[in-house]
Motif scaffolding. Structure first.
Motif, PDB file in Angstrom:
ATOM      1  N   LYS A 405       0.841  -1.190   0.000  1.00  0.00           N
ATOM      2  CA  LYS A 405       0.000   0.000   0.000  1.00  0.00           C
ATOM      3  C   LYS A 405       0.878   1.242   0.000  1.00  0.00           C
ATOM      4  N   PRO A 406       0.947   1.977  -1.125  1.00  0.00           N
ATOM      5  CA  PRO A 406       1.720   3.217  -1.154  1.00  0.00           C
ATOM      6  C   PRO A 406       0.995   4.333  -0.396  1.00  0.00           C
ATOM      7  N   PHE A 407       1.780   5.245   0.161  1.00  0.00           N
ATOM      8  CA  PHE A 407       1.231   6.421   0.823  1.00  0.00           C
ATOM      9  C   PHE A 407       1.072   7.548  -0.198  1.00  0.00           C
ATOM     10  N   SER A 408       0.168   8.455   0.094  1.00  0.00           N
ATOM     11  CA  SER A 408      -0.063   9.591  -0.802  1.00  0.00           C
ATOM     12  C   SER A 408       1.121  10.553  -0.764  1.00  0.00           C
ATOM     13  N   ASP A 409       1.344  11.233  -1.863  1.00  0.00           N
ATOM     14  CA  ASP A 409       2.407  12.231  -1.933  1.00  0.00           C
ATOM     15  C   ASP A 409       2.058  13.236  -3.019  1.00  0.00           C
ATOM     16  N   ALA A 439      -0.895  -3.015  -4.676  1.00  0.00           N
ATOM     17  CA  ALA A 439      -0.551  -4.169  -5.509  1.00  0.00           C
ATOM     18  C   ALA A 439      -0.676  -5.458  -4.697  1.00  0.00           C
ATOM     19  N   PHE A 440      -1.231  -6.476  -5.340  1.00  0.00           N
ATOM     20  CA  PHE A 440      -1.337  -7.820  -4.754  1.00  0.00           C
ATOM     21  C   PHE A 440      -0.490  -8.768  -5.585  1.00  0.00           C
ATOM     22  N   GLU A 441       0.290  -9.606  -4.903  1.00  0.00           N
ATOM     23  CA  GLU A 441       1.135 -10.576  -5.591  1.00  0.00           C
ATOM     24  C   GLU A 441       0.977 -11.957  -4.967  1.00  0.00           C
ATOM     25  N   PHE A 442       0.929 -12.958  -5.821  1.00  0.00           N
ATOM     26  CA  PHE A 442       0.983 -14.346  -5.369  1.00  0.00           C
ATOM     27  C   PHE A 442       2.128 -15.019  -6.106  1.00  0.00           C
ATOM     28  N   ARG A 463       0.453 -10.954 -10.474  1.00  0.00           N
ATOM     29  CA  ARG A 463       0.526  -9.618  -9.889  1.00  0.00           C
ATOM     30  C   ARG A 463      -0.610  -8.760 -10.436  1.00  0.00           C
ATOM     31  N   HIS A 464      -1.279  -8.072  -9.521  1.00  0.00           N
ATOM     32  CA  HIS A 464      -2.327  -7.131  -9.935  1.00  0.00           C
ATOM     33  C   HIS A 464      -2.138  -5.834  -9.166  1.00  0.00           C
ATOM     34  N   GLU A 498      -3.982   0.722 -14.093  1.00  0.00           N
ATOM     35  CA  GLU A 498      -4.241  -0.590 -13.510  1.00  0.00           C
ATOM     36  C   GLU A 498      -3.504  -1.641 -14.341  1.00  0.00           C
ATOM     37  N   GLN A 499      -2.895  -2.620 -13.664  1.00  0.00           N
ATOM     38  CA  GLN A 499      -2.078  -3.603 -14.370  1.00  0.00           C
ATOM     39  C   GLN A 499      -2.326  -5.005 -13.812  1.00  0.00           C
ATOM     40  N   THR A 500      -2.336  -5.980 -14.705  1.00  0.00           N
ATOM     41  CA  THR A 500      -2.375  -7.391 -14.332  1.00  0.00           C
ATOM     42  C   THR A 500      -1.286  -8.108 -15.107  1.00  0.00           C
ATOM     43  N   GLU A 501      -0.581  -9.010 -14.412  1.00  0.00           N
ATOM     44  CA  GLU A 501       0.570  -9.660 -15.051  1.00  0.00           C
ATOM     45  C   GLU A 501       0.717 -11.092 -14.542  1.00  0.00           C
TER      46      GLU A 501
END
Length: 561
Positions: A405-409, A439-442, A463-464, A498-501
């Motif tokens: 989870k990235p923080f806002s900047d 991002a979620f990764e398995f 990865r999504h 948005e990305q899915t890989e």
């Protein structure tokens, strides 16, 4: 920096050689991540070399291509025509030339462009890990990253595209002289005919006045139209950065109108017509734009973009630094080194981890449309769940789940309305609020332990990444845009983020840990090689990666038993 890397590695190796002791690790770990938590007092140093390249992406909403189809990285810069869509301030010039030519369907184009891109990323992370207790370890990863974008850029590739070129009158005395003569001759002709009309209105019986007065309406229309035509020509051909190219439709139409006006004035003024037969028209652009010209348009202030040129670029810098910890939840091996080295039956271990990412890398420059950063520039927290399943002494598989989870900047970025409109002018560079998508990764890695030294592995990752969120609304006045007031909203930057890989690969590993435990080796280490590539993706901006990775792990006990 290269010498720093070499000396840094040398110090680390010397440190490990001094403190090398039994390490209570598994005999062959293999490629990829796993659930192993370093025992208390064990130190591990890892150095990786990872080389990635890509020249394609999985596209979205690209004209003529289905969503998810592979397309060249440079597709957004490869344009059949560069016109008002890419340079809105060409609209005024286009409208003016439509009036001068009498053709409302004439459209301005600087020509076509061809851009081929190939990106390379070489990353060298240094990873330091230490077991602080029997169930908890900490680590820090410090990456050094080199990125390179190789670019091929061409314009007007077939030699016939484009109907506008640089205006010679901005630099050529010959062009300035011809344009001044054009304006003077048209002005003198209009003044002469208007003077005759005024004189005949005052004295209708004067010689030649009856014939002129009979054509008064047409004569006055000629004066008015020629003045408007000459004024438009003078405005464009003396001040505009672009004018029609010699021999193109617009220039030929203007020259034809010039000849028509000369013929009409000759009917009224006869041999005294100031518009000479030698005057064919205003001075046209002599050549189509070259690559050098196109780079000038991108970089020079008068054209409004003021970006870096479209050419190969590289940078080297630290990447984003990770600091985190790992806690063992369950381990059927307990603390037994013997069980780890010679497992039997079914065993399982699990762990959790938390990592905090520091924005020490460099992000892409808002003034370079094709460069690669060495990091994302955002603080990020990541949670990890690890699980290892071991069957007998020759097979085991790891399962890893990560969520970050990235923080806002805030970042300075050029706001584009659509993802394929990359050539954003300088006035679109604004400081926007940014929250990168989570991002979620398995990841899973099945491994076969061939013997006490060697293992072969498969590797897969899903990865999504969710859509980024940008905010900020800005109004740019007409004095800056060059055509009208413009309101831009940073939320358009959300598009196609948005990305899915799906990644698939395999590798091999060598370890002497078993020999070390038996006293047959002096320095415990592991070496792994992993190759993986992107097998599928979506989102519009998801590259197809090809990656090779070599990793060295060195172990030492620095305290405890």
């Amino acid at each position: 920096m290269r010498r720093f890397v070499v000396s840094f590695s040398t110090v680390a190796l010397a440190f490990i050689a001094i403190f090398a002791n039994p390490v209570s690790a598994q005999r062959v770990l293999g490629v990829g991540d796993d659930a192993l938590v370093l025992p208390r007092g064990v130190f591990r140093f890892r150095i990786l070399g990872q080389w990635t390249w890509f020249n394609e992406r999985y596209g979205k909403d690209t004209p003529g291509r289905p969503d998810g189809a592979l397309e060249p990285l440079g597709v957004d810069f490869t344009l059949d025509t560069v016109g008002v869509v890419q340079f809105p301030n060409l609209a005024k010039l286009q409208g003016g030339l439509q009036q001068l030519t009498g053709n409302p369907n004439w459209y301005a184009t600087l020509g076509n462009t061809v851009v081929n891109l190939r990106d390379h990323v070489a990353a060298f992370p240094f990873v330091f890990e230490a077991g602080l207790s029997k169930r908890f370890s900490v680590g820090i990863q410090i990456p050094y990253v080199h990125t390179q974008t190789s670019a091929f850029f061409n314009v007007n590739s077939n030699g016939t595209a484009g109907n506008l070129g640089f205006n010679p009158a901005l630099s050529s005395p010959l062009a300035q002289t011809q344009n001044a003569a054009f304006n003077t001759q048209f002005t003198n002709a209009a003044n002469a005919l208007q003077g005759a009309l005024d004189a005949c209105a005052a004295n209708p019986a004067s010689p030649n006045c009856p014939a002129l007065n009979a054509q008064r309406t047409n004569a006055q229309l000629l004066v008015n139209n020629s003045r408007a035509f000459a004024g438009g020509v003078n405005q464009i051909y003396t001040t505009s950065p672009f004018v029609p190219i010699v021999g193109t439709d617009a220039q030929l139409a203007i020259e034809a109108r010039t000849a028509a006006f000369r013929a009409l004035y000759s009917q009224f003024l006869g041999a005294g017509n100031p518009i000479l037969a030698s005057l064919t028209g205003p001075f046209a652009a002599q050549t189509r734009l070259s690559v050098r010209d196109a780079q000038t348009i991108l970089t020079a202030e008068p054209f409004g973009i003021q970006s870096a040129p479209l050419q190969s670029v590289s940078r080297s810098h630290l990447g984003d630094i990770d600091v985190g910890g790992k806690f063992s939840l369950f381990d059927t091996f307990g603390q037994s080194t013997e069980k780890r080295m010679s497992p039997t039956g079914i065993n399982f271990r699990s762990a959790v981890g938390v990592t905090f990412r520091l924005p020490s890398g460099q992000i892409e420059s808002p003034d370079n449309f094709i460069d690669l950063g060495t990091g994302r520039g955002a603080k990020t927290i990541e949670g990890r769940l690890f699980g290892d399943l071991l069957v007998g002494s020759h097979f085991w598989e790891s399962f890893i789940v990560r969520f970050n989870k990235p923080f806002s900047d805030t970042q300075e970025m050029r706001i584009i309305d659509l993802p394929n409109q990359e050539l954003a002018p300088l006035y679109r560079k604004q400081t926007v609020d940014r929250t990168l998508g989570s991002a979620f990764e398995f990841e899973t890695a099945p491994r076969i332990v061939v013997n006490d030294f060697l293992a072969v592995s498969g590797w897969y990752m899903y990865r999504h990444k969710q859509q980024d969120n940008y905010s900020g609304t800005f109004t740019i006045p007409a004095a800056v845009t060059g055509f009208s007031d413009l309101t831009i909203n940073a939320s358009t930057l959300d598009l196609e983020t948005e990305q899915t890989e799906h990644r698939l690969g395999g590798g091999i590993s060598f370890s002497n840990l078993y020999s070390f435990e038996q006293g047959k080796a002096k320095l415990p280490f592991e070496v792994t090689y992993l190759h993986w590539q992107t097998m599928g993706g979506s989102g519009g901006n998801q590259p197809k990666f090809f990656t090779d990775q070599i990793q060295l792990r060195l172990y030492a006990r620095i305290f405890g038993q």
